[in-house]
Design a protein around this motif. Structure first.
Motif, short mmCIF file in Angstrom:
data_model
loop_
_atom_site.label_atom_id
_atom_site.label_comp_id
_atom_site.label_asym_id
_atom_site.label_seq_id
_atom_site.Cartn_x
_atom_site.Cartn_y
_atom_site.Cartn_z
N PRO A 1 0.84 -1.21 0.00
CA PRO A 1 0.00 0.00 0.00
C PRO A 1 0.87 1.26 0.00
N HIS A 2 0.36 2.31 -0.56
CA HIS A 2 1.08 3.58 -0.60
C HIS A 2 1.15 4.14 0.81
N TRP A 3 2.34 4.58 1.23
CA TRP A 3 2.52 5.12 2.59
C TRP A 3 1.59 6.30 2.85
N ASP A 4 1.34 7.10 1.82
CA ASP A 4 0.48 8.26 2.02
C ASP A 4 -0.97 7.87 2.34
N LEU A 5 -1.34 6.63 2.09
CA LEU A 5 -2.67 6.17 2.48
C LEU A 5 -2.82 6.23 3.99
N VAL A 6 -1.76 5.91 4.71
CA VAL A 6 -1.78 5.98 6.18
C VAL A 6 -2.07 7.42 6.61
N LYS A 7 -1.32 8.37 6.04
CA LYS A 7 -1.51 9.77 6.41
C LYS A 7 -2.90 10.25 6.02
N CYS A 8 -3.38 9.83 4.87
CA CYS A 8 -4.69 10.25 4.39
C CYS A 8 -5.79 9.77 5.36
N LEU A 9 -5.71 8.52 5.77
CA LEU A 9 -6.70 7.98 6.70
C LEU A 9 -6.61 8.66 8.06
N VAL B 1 -3.29 -0.43 7.97
CA VAL B 1 -2.53 -0.28 6.73
C VAL B 1 -1.04 -0.16 7.06
N MET B 2 -0.72 0.63 8.07
CA MET B 2 0.68 0.79 8.46
C MET B 2 1.28 -0.55 8.86
N ASN B 3 0.55 -1.33 9.64
CA ASN B 3 1.06 -2.64 10.05
C ASN B 3 1.24 -3.57 8.86
N SER B 4 0.35 -3.50 7.88
CA SER B 4 0.49 -4.35 6.70
C SER B 4 1.72 -3.94 5.88
N ILE B 5 1.98 -2.65 5.80
CA ILE B 5 3.18 -2.17 5.10
C ILE B 5 4.43 -2.67 5.83
N SER B 6 4.42 -2.59 7.15
CA SER B 6 5.57 -3.00 7.96
C SER B 6 5.88 -4.48 7.81
N ILE B 7 4.86 -5.28 7.55
CA ILE B 7 5.06 -6.72 7.37
C ILE B 7 5.66 -7.02 6.00
N ILE B 8 5.26 -6.25 5.00
CA ILE B 8 5.65 -6.53 3.62
C ILE B 8 7.06 -6.04 3.30
N ILE B 9 7.42 -4.87 3.79
CA ILE B 9 8.72 -4.30 3.43
C ILE B 9 9.65 -4.27 4.65
#
Length: 141
Positions: free
Chosen positions: A45-53, A79-87
């Motif tokens: 997911p795009h990191w900016d999605l976290v900020k947007c939400l 979303v942040m946790n899912s990003i942290s798992i993937i990258i």
């Protein structure tokens, strides 16, 4: 643009821009290099999605729509946790841990605003514990 509306106290206009931005960020995740794509890793997911939400949560909070704010903050953390798992952690923005803690505080605040003190207190205690652990010096064997 949402920030301009927000600072002019046009919260509905700010929210509309944020919702439109959310759609954009959901459609366009982080760019992955060719090597990652060849290994069939999931889309990031795009990191900016976290900020947007999180910003949507803030607008709802300002409008005293605490349940809606809670939903947005929880989704941002998910979303942040899912990003942290993937990258790898080295690929996360420098402020990732600060933003994570901020989201946890936002979620706890919304539980408090919704008269859910037990949930709020539990989260506040978790945040404090994690912060203390993160500041401890590693022990030298």
């Amino acid at each position: 643009m949402a920030g301009v509306h927000f600072h002019r106290d046009k919260l509905d206009a700010a929210l509309a821009v944020l919702v439109e931005s959310e759609d954009h960020f959901r459609k366009h995740g982080q760019q992955q290099d060719q090597q990652q794509q060849n290994h069939h890793q999931p889309d990031v997911p795009h990191w900016d999605l976290v900020k947007c939400l999180q910003h949507q949560g803030l607008v709802y909070r300002m409008q005293e729509e605490f349940e809606s704010a809670l939903v947005e903050y929880q989704e941002a953390l998910q979303v942040m946790n899912s990003i942290s798992i993937i990258i790898t952690s080295s690929m996360l923005p420098d402020d990732a841990e600060t933003r994570r803690q901020s989201l946890q505080m936002d979620i706890a605040d919304m539980h408090a605003a919704l008269d859910e003190p037990d949930e709020a207190l539990e989260l506040y205690e978790t945040i404090l514990k994690e912060d203390r652990e993160g500041r401890e010096e590693p022990s030298v064997p």
